[in-house]
Design a protein around this motif. Structure first.
Motif, short mmCIF file in Angstrom:
data_model
loop_
_atom_site.label_atom_id
_atom_site.label_comp_id
_atom_site.label_asym_id
_atom_site.label_seq_id
_atom_site.Cartn_x
_atom_site.Cartn_y
_atom_site.Cartn_z
N GLY A 2 28.81 40.34 29.44
CA GLY A 2 28.88 41.79 29.63
C GLY A 2 29.13 42.16 31.08
N LEU A 3 28.54 41.38 31.98
CA LEU A 3 28.75 41.64 33.41
C LEU A 3 30.21 41.42 33.78
N LEU A 4 30.81 40.38 33.24
CA LEU A 4 32.22 40.12 33.53
C LEU A 4 33.11 41.23 32.99
N LYS A 5 32.78 41.72 31.80
CA LYS A 5 33.56 42.82 31.24
C LYS A 5 33.44 44.07 32.10
N ASP A 6 32.23 44.33 32.59
CA ASP A 6 32.02 45.49 33.45
C ASP A 6 32.79 45.36 34.77
N LEU A 7 32.74 44.17 35.36
CA LEU A 7 33.47 43.96 36.62
C LEU A 7 34.97 44.08 36.42
N TRP A 8 35.47 43.54 35.31
CA TRP A 8 36.91 43.65 35.03
C TRP A 8 37.29 45.11 34.81
N GLY A 9 36.48 45.86 34.08
CA GLY A 9 36.76 47.27 33.86
C GLY A 9 36.74 48.06 35.17
N PHE A 10 35.80 47.74 36.04
CA PHE A 10 35.74 48.41 37.34
C PHE A 10 36.98 48.12 38.16
N PHE A 17 42.16 45.13 42.58
CA PHE A 17 42.48 43.82 42.04
C PHE A 17 42.16 42.70 43.01
N TRP A 18 41.85 43.02 44.25
CA TRP A 18 41.45 41.98 45.19
C TRP A 18 40.09 41.41 44.84
N GLY A 24 36.36 35.13 40.57
CA GLY A 24 36.70 33.79 40.09
C GLY A 24 36.10 32.70 40.95
N THR A 25 36.15 32.89 42.26
CA THR A 25 35.57 31.91 43.18
C THR A 25 34.06 31.82 43.00
N LEU A 26 33.41 32.94 42.85
CA LEU A 26 31.97 32.93 42.63
C LEU A 26 31.60 32.24 41.32
N LEU A 27 32.41 32.44 40.29
CA LEU A 27 32.14 31.77 39.02
C LEU A 27 32.30 30.26 39.14
N VAL A 28 33.35 29.81 39.83
CA VAL A 28 33.57 28.37 39.99
C VAL A 28 32.44 27.75 40.80
N LEU A 29 32.03 28.40 41.86
CA LEU A 29 30.93 27.87 42.67
C LEU A 29 29.62 27.83 41.89
#
Length: 49
Positions: A2-10, A17-18, A24-29
């Motif tokens: 849900g957090l990812l959906k909210d961030l993408w919507g924002f 888009f930056w 993505g980097t935070l998710l990989v780390l």
């Protein structure tokens, strides 16, 4: 998820888009840290940093 959906919507709504590569980097780390804590591959991941 849900957090990812909210961030993408924002990012899409505000045209920031930056933020997408940053997220993505935070998710990989975070995945690397989780693997490093609970795996025998930890010594190999630590050599990356």
């Amino acid at each position: 998820m849900g957090l990812l959906k909210d961030l993408w919507g924002f990012a899409r709504e505000r045209k920031k888009f930056w933020l997408i590569p940053l997220i993505g980097t935070l998710l990989v780390l975070s995945v690397l840290v989780a693997i490093a804590q609970y795996s025998t591959v930890a010594p190999f991941i630590y050599t990356l940093f």
